[in-house]
Motif scaffolding. Structure first.
Motif, short mmCIF file in Angstrom:
data_model
loop_
_atom_site.label_atom_id
_atom_site.label_comp_id
_atom_site.label_asym_id
_atom_site.label_seq_id
_atom_site.Cartn_x
_atom_site.Cartn_y
_atom_site.Cartn_z
N ARG A 1 49.32 6.59 27.19
CA ARG A 1 50.04 7.40 28.19
C ARG A 1 49.90 8.89 27.91
O ARG A 1 49.70 9.69 28.82
CB ARG A 1 51.51 6.99 28.24
CG ARG A 1 51.71 5.67 28.98
CD ARG A 1 53.16 5.39 29.31
NE ARG A 1 54.04 5.34 28.15
CZ ARG A 1 54.29 4.24 27.44
NH1 ARG A 1 53.74 3.10 27.77
NH2 ARG A 1 55.11 4.29 26.41
N GLN A 2 49.99 9.27 26.63
CA GLN A 2 49.86 10.69 26.32
C GLN A 2 48.44 11.18 26.56
O GLN A 2 48.24 12.27 27.12
CB GLN A 2 50.28 10.96 24.87
CG GLN A 2 51.78 10.91 24.67
CD GLN A 2 52.18 11.28 23.26
OE1 GLN A 2 51.74 10.65 22.29
NE2 GLN A 2 52.99 12.30 23.14
N ARG B 1 52.18 4.31 23.82
CA ARG B 1 52.40 5.74 23.62
C ARG B 1 51.11 6.53 23.71
O ARG B 1 50.99 7.50 24.45
CB ARG B 1 53.07 6.00 22.27
CG ARG B 1 53.13 7.50 21.95
CD ARG B 1 53.20 7.82 20.48
NE ARG B 1 52.85 9.23 20.29
CZ ARG B 1 52.70 9.77 19.12
NH1 ARG B 1 52.87 9.07 18.02
NH2 ARG B 1 52.37 11.04 19.02
N ALA C 1 47.10 13.12 17.66
CA ALA C 1 48.49 12.68 17.69
C ALA C 1 48.97 12.63 16.24
O ALA C 1 48.19 12.38 15.32
CB ALA C 1 48.61 11.30 18.33
N THR D 1 56.06 12.71 17.82
CA THR D 1 56.08 12.56 19.27
C THR D 1 55.02 13.41 19.95
O THR D 1 54.94 13.42 21.17
CB THR D 1 57.46 12.96 19.85
OG1 THR D 1 57.68 14.36 19.65
CG2 THR D 1 58.58 12.16 19.21
N TRP D 2 54.20 14.10 19.19
CA TRP D 2 53.26 15.06 19.76
C TRP D 2 51.84 14.51 19.87
O TRP D 2 51.35 13.83 18.98
CB TRP D 2 53.14 16.30 18.88
CG TRP D 2 54.38 17.03 18.56
CD1 TRP D 2 55.64 16.83 19.07
CD2 TRP D 2 54.52 18.08 17.61
NE1 TRP D 2 56.51 17.70 18.49
CE2 TRP D 2 55.86 18.48 17.60
CE3 TRP D 2 53.62 18.72 16.76
CZ2 TRP D 2 56.33 19.50 16.78
CZ3 TRP D 2 54.09 19.73 15.95
CH2 TRP D 2 55.43 20.12 15.96
N MET D 3 51.16 14.89 20.94
CA MET D 3 49.72 14.76 21.05
C MET D 3 49.24 16.13 21.56
O MET D 3 49.77 16.66 22.53
CB MET D 3 49.28 13.67 22.02
CG MET D 3 47.74 13.52 22.06
SD MET D 3 47.18 12.19 23.16
CE MET D 3 47.64 10.74 22.20
N ALA E 1 47.88 11.59 30.25
CA ALA E 1 48.55 12.79 30.77
C ALA E 1 47.74 14.04 30.46
O ALA E 1 47.56 14.91 31.32
CB ALA E 1 49.96 12.90 30.18
N CYS F 1 51.34 17.19 24.79
CA CYS F 1 52.17 16.20 25.46
C CYS F 1 53.17 15.68 24.43
O CYS F 1 52.78 15.28 23.33
CB CYS F 1 51.30 15.06 26.00
SG CYS F 1 52.23 13.81 26.91
N ILE F 2 54.43 15.70 24.78
CA ILE F 2 55.50 15.25 23.88
C ILE F 2 56.20 14.06 24.53
O ILE F 2 56.49 14.07 25.72
CB ILE F 2 56.53 16.36 23.63
CG1 ILE F 2 55.87 17.59 23.01
CG2 ILE F 2 57.66 15.86 22.73
CD1 ILE F 2 56.81 18.78 22.88
N CYS F 3 56.51 13.06 23.71
CA CYS F 3 57.31 11.95 24.19
C CYS F 3 58.64 11.95 23.46
O CYS F 3 58.85 12.72 22.52
CB CYS F 3 56.58 10.62 23.99
SG CYS F 3 56.19 10.22 22.29
#
Length: 175
Positions: free
Chosen positions: A105-106, A102, A90, A161-163, A109, A119-121
């Motif tokens: 959850r990522q 955050r 991340a 916002t990336w993982m 997913a 995975c982007i939030c």
């Protein structure tokens, strides 16, 4: 020494942010996800960032500080990707913070969808007083990048916002 077998490595590049980077680090350390490491890449700061972080986090096994000559944020992120030990990476900029939950959850997913790469939030924007003034995905000009390669080359996306899966990040790297 980082804890063995972190599930997520959070890469935080920093430059001349002595008084801000600790907020970013704390927002990661207080996450509900247990098996993580924080890889702080100091990009040649001369404002005492390294000394401040060594004093504050020297005994924290989840935080690793790497100091490198100044080369820009892309090189610092790439250095962090190479340093990361977890299968998931991340990103978090040193003037940002991760909202609670955050990372869990990522990671969940991506764990549920092994075919997924990234995975982007969303990102919340706040003003100098901390008032919410919008979000990335709610911005009228936001258009998601059309590929991972485009994201890493600088298409409009917010790395905080990336993982992403580590093996993919190592193949792409930032431009």
């Amino acid at each position: 020494m980082s804890p063995p077998n972190p599930h997520v490595s959070v890469v935080i590049p920093t430059y001349q942010r002595r008084d801000q980077v600790a907020v970013a680090i704390e927002s990661v350390l207080t996450q509900s996800l247990e098996h993580l490491e924080v890889v702080v890449i100091d990009d040649g700061s001369t404002d005492g960032t390294v000394q401040h972080l060594r004093r504050r986090y020297g005994a924290e096994p989840r935080v690793r500080l790497v100091h490198r000559p100044n080369g820009g944020v892309a090189r610092a992120r790439n250095h962090g990707i190479r340093e990361a030990r977890a299968p998931l990476i991340a990103f978090l900029d040193s003037d940002d913070r991760a909202l609670q939950g955050r990372l869990a959850r990522q990671a969940e997913a991506l764990d549920r969808a092994p075919e997924a790469t990234l995975c982007i939030c969303d990102a919340r924007f706040v003003d100098a007083e901390g008032r919410r003034i919008g979000s990335l995905q709610g911005h009228e000009h936001h258009r998601p990048p059309t590929s991972l390669r485009a994201m890493f080359a600088g298409a409009w996306g917010v790395p905080s916002t990336w993982m992403i899966r580590a093996e993919i990040a190592r193949d792409l790297l930032f431009d």
